[in-house]
Design a protein around this motif. Structure first.
Motif, PDB file in Angstrom:
ATOM      1  N   VAL A  37      43.866  22.944  39.166  1.00 13.53           N
ATOM      2  CA  VAL A  37      44.085  24.546  38.443  1.00 13.53           C
ATOM      3  C   VAL A  37      43.128  25.351  38.934  1.00 13.53           C
ATOM      4  O   VAL A  37      44.134  26.790  39.104  1.00 13.53           O
ATOM      5  N   LEU A  38      42.786  25.475  39.913  1.00 13.99           N
ATOM      6  CA  LEU A  38      42.159  26.547  40.607  1.00 13.99           C
ATOM      7  C   LEU A  38      43.459  27.376  41.821  1.00 13.99           C
ATOM      8  O   LEU A  38      43.219  28.213  41.662  1.00 13.99           O
ATOM      9  N   LEU A  39      43.070  26.255  42.387  1.00  9.01           N
ATOM     10  CA  LEU A  39      44.275  26.507  43.486  1.00  9.01           C
ATOM     11  C   LEU A  39      46.091  26.913  42.703  1.00  9.01           C
ATOM     12  O   LEU A  39      45.951  27.514  42.841  1.00  9.01           O
ATOM     13  N   PRO A  71      37.408  36.608  38.160  1.00  8.73           N
ATOM     14  CA  PRO A  71      36.185  37.298  37.597  1.00  8.73           C
ATOM     15  C   PRO A  71      34.844  36.775  38.153  1.00  8.73           C
ATOM     16  O   PRO A  71      33.905  38.371  38.795  1.00  8.73           O
ATOM     17  N   ALA A  72      35.157  35.625  38.738  1.00 10.61           N
ATOM     18  CA  ALA A  72      33.463  35.615  39.288  1.00 10.61           C
ATOM     19  C   ALA A  72      33.572  35.660  41.027  1.00 10.61           C
ATOM     20  O   ALA A  72      32.595  35.439  41.585  1.00 10.61           O
ATOM     21  N   VAL A  73      34.776  35.155  41.408  1.00 11.82           N
ATOM     22  CA  VAL A  73      34.819  35.595  42.639  1.00 11.82           C
ATOM     23  C   VAL A  73      34.886  37.049  43.614  1.00 11.82           C
ATOM     24  O   VAL A  73      34.259  37.220  43.933  1.00 11.82           O
TER      25      VAL A  73
END
Length: 160
Positions: free
Chosen positions: A38-40, A48-50
């Motif tokens: 999903v993140l890829l 926002p976290a990165v």
């Protein structure tokens, strides 16, 4: 994004009954693979976290855009078709050096520049509109450089 949301909604009744603290190793690995997929597919979910928001930069963004709009509105008068303009004035220790260096650079690269002398009322008015009071300073389509810039700095901006 919609597919990921649909999968989450469809899996919600099962997830509501699942104790995520009691997953087996295989279940944790399968969940990790799904989350990774999903993140890829939707990297903005993790953005926002990165790369957290830079509030300091955002605070100046509006001011920077206003400055660029001001330069754009005065381009015809300030640059007059040249890629750079130099503002000089009387009783300015660095102005002669700035002018000589800019002349040498523009001769080398075969480009022109516009020279505004601030004792001229029209040039002084342009400088005031730009919010600049102390010569020398340089104006380009996307920036203002305050004070005398070393030769190497100007070459970086003007090199073809």
């Amino acid at each position: 994004m919609r597919l990921a949301l649909a999968c989450c909604v469809a899996a919600f009744p099962v997830a509501a009954q699942t104790d995520f603290g009691a997953l087996t190793h295989a279940e944790r690995r399968a969940l990790g693979e799904e989350v990774r997929a999903v993140l890829l597919a939707e990297p903005e979910l993790a953005a926002p976290a990165v790369a957290p928001r830079n509030y300091a930069a955002e605070a100046y963004q509006e001011k920077a855009q206003a400055d660029l709009a001001l330069i754009a509105s005065l381009t015809d008068q300030v640059l007059a078709g040249a890629p750079i303009a130099l503002f000089t004035g009387d009783d300015c220790a660095d102005c002669d050096l700035a002018l000589a260096e800019l002349e040498a650079i523009t001769d080398t690269y075969g480009i022109s520049f516009t020279h505004h002398m601030m004792y001229d009322p029209a040039s002084a008015a342009l400088a005031a509109q730009l919010g600049m009071t102390d010569p020398p300073f340089y104006v380009m389509a996307d920036r203002i450089l305050r004070g005398h810039m070393p030769d190497i700095v100007l070459r970086r901006y003007l090199a073809p």
